[in-house]
Design a protein around this motif. Structure first.
Motif, PDB file in Angstrom:
ATOM      1  N   ALA A 126       0.828  -1.207   0.000  1.00 15.60           N
ATOM      2  CA  ALA A 126       0.000   0.000   0.000  1.00 15.60           C
ATOM      3  C   ALA A 126       0.860   1.255   0.000  1.00 15.60           C
ATOM      4  CB  ALA A 126      -0.938  -0.013   1.199  1.00 15.60           C
ATOM      5  N   ARG A 127       1.925   1.259   0.782  1.00 19.05           N
ATOM      6  CA  ARG A 127       2.803   2.436   0.814  1.00 19.05           C
ATOM      7  C   ARG A 127       3.526   2.612  -0.520  1.00 19.05           C
ATOM      8  NH1 ARG A 127       4.052   5.435   4.897  1.00 19.05           N
ATOM      9  NH2 ARG A 127       6.229   5.655   4.265  1.00 19.05           N
ATOM     10  N   TRP A 128       3.940   1.510  -1.122  1.00 17.25           N
ATOM     11  CA  TRP A 128       4.585   1.612  -2.441  1.00 17.25           C
ATOM     12  C   TRP A 128       3.615   2.199  -3.459  1.00 17.25           C
ATOM     13  CZ3 TRP A 128       3.628  -2.387  -6.430  1.00 17.25           C
ATOM     14  CH2 TRP A 128       4.277  -2.094  -7.632  1.00 17.25           C
ATOM     15  N   LEU A 129       2.381   1.727  -3.481  1.00 19.41           N
ATOM     16  CA  LEU A 129       1.395   2.239  -4.428  1.00 19.41           C
ATOM     17  C   LEU A 129       1.084   3.711  -4.181  1.00 19.41           C
ATOM     18  CD1 LEU A 129      -1.064  -0.787  -4.554  1.00 19.41           C
ATOM     19  CD2 LEU A 129       0.496  -0.039  -6.366  1.00 19.41           C
ATOM     20  N   ALA A 130       1.194   4.133  -2.911  1.00 18.75           N
ATOM     21  CA  ALA A 130       0.931   5.534  -2.569  1.00 18.75           C
ATOM     22  C   ALA A 130       2.147   6.419  -2.805  1.00 18.75           C
ATOM     23  CB  ALA A 130       0.487   5.639  -1.113  1.00 18.75           C
ATOM     24  N   GLY A 131       3.255   5.831  -3.248  1.00 20.31           N
ATOM     25  CA  GLY A 131       4.457   6.614  -3.507  1.00 20.31           C
ATOM     26  C   GLY A 131       5.287   6.895  -2.279  1.00 20.31           C
ATOM     27  N   GLU A 132       4.976   6.216  -1.158  1.00 22.75           N
ATOM     28  CA  GLU A 132       5.731   6.384   0.092  1.00 22.75           C
ATOM     29  C   GLU A 132       6.603   5.148   0.267  1.00 22.75           C
ATOM     30  OE1 GLU A 132       5.735   9.063   1.770  1.00 22.75           O
ATOM     31  OE2 GLU A 132       3.980  10.091   0.941  1.00 22.75           O
TER      32      GLU A 132
END
Length: 252
Positions: free
Chosen positions: A75-81
């Motif tokens: 989820a963080r990867w998809l959010a750019g974090e």
């Protein structure tokens, strides 16, 4: 300091409680302690969301404390974090590497910092911490957490009730303690209310409010009975933790 109960349940879902997860916030410091099933959804319901939490501290590696960890990674990867620190007892670094080896398309997509902690003091995400090993079926740490001279919160992890753990929390404004089952369940590795009440009374420690967490379905509808049993031994302020509740913690 703010403490949000993201998940106060256990390995057996109730339909109303997520598995273990706690969010600590003070100033710009944010720390997620444990990441069981449903915790990511609970975190998404907060004002800051999972995008603003870049540090996870694990008490131990049982599924109900880590099962949303790989979900959080994606989820963080998809959010750019892409930056994330994961810390916990020995073996935590290998746990994360093993998760990535199963989901190999995620390898190399995150800027991960992995830390294996020992008992004793540490610093993490702006928090001053201390780790203490509990009595559980696998290595598990309780954590004292504070920022500077601010209030201390102790998260007891999964554990039987024993005085050394309560004394580790001495001076804490809040102690979150496992109380998985009512008295009529024969259990090890977790306490019943009578055992916990006796331990709280016998320990040479002063704590503020005690919150009961890690609640199995066996406890549903029996909270008053459990509080009465605990209260026969200990006359302090004890309450049941509830998912989604945020408390502001001052000095003890």
């Amino acid at each position: 300091m703010r403490l949000t109960f993201l998940g106060t349940g256990s390995a057996m879902p109730t339909g109303t409680r997520m598995q273990s997860g706690y969010l600590l916030e003070t100033g710009g410091n944010r720390l997620l302690v444990d990441c069981g099933s449903g915790v990511l959804h609970a975190l998404a319901r907060t004002e800051i969301g999972y995008e603003a939490v870049d540090t996870v501290l694990l008490s131990h590696h049982h599924l109900d404390h880590v099962s949303d960890l790989d979900v959080l990674l994606k989820a963080r990867w998809l959010a750019g974090e892409t930056a994330l620190t994961v810390a916990g007892p020995p073996g935590t670094s290998q746990l994360v590497r093993d998760l990535l080896s199963v989901h190999d398309y995620m390898e190399g997509r995150l800027d991960l910092t992995l830390r294996d902690l020992d008992e004793g003091t540490f610093e993490l995400a702006g928090f001053d911490g201390a780790a203490f090993e509990t009595r559980h079926s696998m290595q598990c740490f309780a954590y004292r957490l504070a920022v500077g001279d601010g209030p201390t919160i102790t998260l007891g992890g999964d554990s039987e009730a024993f005085t050394d753990l309560v004394e580790f929390a001495d001076g804490s404004a809040v102690l979150v303690h496992d109380c998985s089952f009512p008295d009529d369940v024969d259990v090890s590795n977790h306490p019943t209310p009578s055992a916990l009440g006796r331990t709280l009374a016998e320990a040479d420690a002063e704590v503020g409010r005690v919150y009961l967490s890690h609640l199995y379905p066996h406890t549903e509808g029996r909270h008053e009975e459990m509080l009465d049993s605990l209260g026969e031994q200990y006359d302090g302020d004890v309450r049941f933790a509830e998912d989604g509740v945020t408390i502001t913690v001052g000095a003890r």
